[in-house]
Design a protein around this motif. Structure first.
Motif, PDB file in Angstrom:
ATOM      1  N   GLN A 118      14.518  -6.275   5.258  1.00 25.56           N
ATOM      2  CA  GLN A 118      14.298  -5.179   6.193  1.00 25.56           C
ATOM      3  C   GLN A 118      15.600  -4.589   6.720  1.00 25.56           C
ATOM      4  O   GLN A 118      15.584  -3.573   7.397  1.00 25.56           O
ATOM      5  N   ARG A 119      16.733  -5.220   6.425  1.00 25.66           N
ATOM      6  CA  ARG A 119      18.010  -4.647   6.865  1.00 25.66           C
ATOM      7  C   ARG A 119      18.348  -3.374   6.094  1.00 25.66           C
ATOM      8  O   ARG A 119      19.158  -2.570   6.537  1.00 25.66           O
ATOM      9  N   LEU A 120      17.714  -3.160   4.944  1.00 28.27           N
ATOM     10  CA  LEU A 120      17.957  -1.942   4.155  1.00 28.27           C
ATOM     11  C   LEU A 120      17.245  -0.733   4.750  1.00 28.27           C
ATOM     12  O   LEU A 120      17.538   0.397   4.388  1.00 28.27           O
ATOM     13  N   ARG A 121      16.287  -0.963   5.627  1.00 24.46           N
ATOM     14  CA  ARG A 121      15.550   0.101   6.331  1.00 24.46           C
ATOM     15  C   ARG A 121      14.877   1.115   5.400  1.00 24.46           C
ATOM     16  O   ARG A 121      14.884   2.308   5.657  1.00 24.46           O
ATOM     17  N   GLY A 122      14.361   0.641   4.309  1.00 24.73           N
ATOM     18  CA  GLY A 122      13.579   1.491   3.424  1.00 24.73           C
ATOM     19  C   GLY A 122      14.378   2.398   2.510  1.00 24.73           C
ATOM     20  O   GLY A 122      13.819   3.311   1.915  1.00 24.73           O
ATOM     21  N   VAL A 123      15.660   2.150   2.358  1.00 24.95           N
ATOM     22  CA  VAL A 123      16.497   3.024   1.529  1.00 24.95           C
ATOM     23  C   VAL A 123      16.110   2.922   0.059  1.00 24.95           C
ATOM     24  O   VAL A 123      16.095   3.924  -0.653  1.00 24.95           O
ATOM     25  N   LEU A 124      15.754   1.727  -0.405  1.00 25.04           N
ATOM     26  CA  LEU A 124      15.443   1.528  -1.820  1.00 25.04           C
ATOM     27  C   LEU A 124      13.956   1.589  -2.131  1.00 25.04           C
ATOM     28  O   LEU A 124      13.553   1.406  -3.266  1.00 25.04           O
ATOM     29  N   ASP A 125      13.112   1.819  -1.151  1.00 25.47           N
ATOM     30  CA  ASP A 125      11.667   1.838  -1.361  1.00 25.47           C
ATOM     31  C   ASP A 125      11.260   2.982  -2.283  1.00 25.47           C
ATOM     32  O   ASP A 125      11.880   4.050  -2.296  1.00 25.47           O
ATOM     33  N   GLY A 135       0.811  -1.215   0.000  1.00 27.69           N
ATOM     34  CA  GLY A 135       0.000   0.000   0.000  1.00 27.69           C
ATOM     35  C   GLY A 135       0.841   1.261   0.000  1.00 27.69           C
ATOM     36  O   GLY A 135       0.339   2.349  -0.249  1.00 27.69           O
ATOM     37  N   ALA A 136       2.142   1.139   0.279  1.00 25.77           N
ATOM     38  CA  ALA A 136       3.038   2.296   0.272  1.00 25.77           C
ATOM     39  C   ALA A 136       3.770   2.445  -1.050  1.00 25.77           C
ATOM     40  O   ALA A 136       4.449   3.438  -1.269  1.00 25.77           O
ATOM     41  N   GLY A 137       3.677   1.457  -1.928  1.00 25.08           N
ATOM     42  CA  GLY A 137       4.385   1.496  -3.204  1.00 25.08           C
ATOM     43  C   GLY A 137       5.188   0.216  -3.384  1.00 25.08           C
ATOM     44  O   GLY A 137       4.709  -0.878  -3.114  1.00 25.08           O
ATOM     45  N   ILE A 138       6.458   0.358  -3.812  1.00 29.01           N
ATOM     46  CA  ILE A 138       7.359  -0.787  -3.948  1.00 29.01           C
ATOM     47  C   ILE A 138       8.328  -0.749  -2.782  1.00 29.01           C
ATOM     48  O   ILE A 138       8.989   0.264  -2.542  1.00 29.01           O
ATOM     49  N   ARG A 145       2.495  -0.270 -11.048  1.00 26.04           N
ATOM     50  CA  ARG A 145       1.945   0.730 -11.969  1.00 26.04           C
ATOM     51  C   ARG A 145       0.537   0.359 -12.423  1.00 26.04           C
ATOM     52  O   ARG A 145      -0.268   1.235 -12.712  1.00 26.04           O
ATOM     53  N   GLU A 146       0.232  -0.945 -12.486  1.00 27.50           N
ATOM     54  CA  GLU A 146      -1.138  -1.351 -12.804  1.00 27.50           C
ATOM     55  C   GLU A 146      -2.077  -1.040 -11.641  1.00 27.50           C
ATOM     56  O   GLU A 146      -3.201  -0.607 -11.833  1.00 27.50           O
ATOM     57  N   ARG A 147      -1.620  -1.283 -10.423  1.00 28.41           N
ATOM     58  CA  ARG A 147      -2.453  -1.073  -9.240  1.00 28.41           C
ATOM     59  C   ARG A 147      -2.636   0.410  -8.948  1.00 28.41           C
ATOM     60  O   ARG A 147      -3.711   0.840  -8.525  1.00 28.41           O
ATOM     61  N   PHE A 148      -1.588   1.208  -9.137  1.00 25.91           N
ATOM     62  CA  PHE A 148      -1.638   2.642  -8.849  1.00 25.91           C
ATOM     63  C   PHE A 148      -1.377   3.416 -10.139  1.00 25.91           C
ATOM     64  O   PHE A 148      -0.259   3.828 -10.411  1.00 25.91           O
ATOM     65  N   PRO A 149      -2.412   3.633 -10.975  1.00 27.97           N
ATOM     66  CA  PRO A 149      -2.202   4.336 -12.248  1.00 27.97           C
ATOM     67  C   PRO A 149      -1.806   5.787 -12.028  1.00 27.97           C
ATOM     68  O   PRO A 149      -2.094   6.382 -10.994  1.00 27.97           O
TER      69      PRO A 149
END
Length: 120
Positions: free
Chosen positions: A26-33, A18-21, A67-71
């Protein structure tokens, strides 16, 4: 950052939430999200794809599904589009203006107003 509670697809390295990709590790702590609002930013997507250790096939599948889910929507209606995609609201909001609050105690001193209590 932990994965969002709404998980739509999980691959080997990436998840569509729901936040995107989001990266599953989880060791990356959201750096690549990648946030929903930035899914259509090709420069950001390419910069994430060329990072060392990124599974390109899994990333491309996650990007396609996200991209299909969130146009892509116009910037003015971005928040409404995100809420509609998540199923929170079904119709667009007519007016984002909040009505003014009418307080009954205006102009009175607080010590003279009646107190309220919760009855059990």
């Amino acid at each position: 950052m932990a994965l969002h509670r709404d998980i739509f697809w999980v691959g080997r390295q990436w998840a569509v939430t729901g936040a995107g990709i989001q990266a599953v590790d989880q060791r990356l702590r959201g750096v690549l999200d990648i946030d929903i609002a930035r899914l259509w930013d090709d420069h950001l997507v390419q910069s994430r794809r060329v990072k060392p250790g990124v599974n390109a096939a899994d990333f491309d599948k996650a990007l396609t599904l996200a991209r299909e889910r969130f146009p892509q929507a116009p910037d003015a209606d971005l928040i409404v589009a995100q809420l509609e995609a998540l199923g929170v609201i079904e119709t667009p909001v007519a007016s984002p203006v909040v009505p003014a609050m009418n307080l009954r105690g205006e102009g009175s001193l607080a010590r003279f107003l009646p107190q309220w209590r919760i009855r059990r």
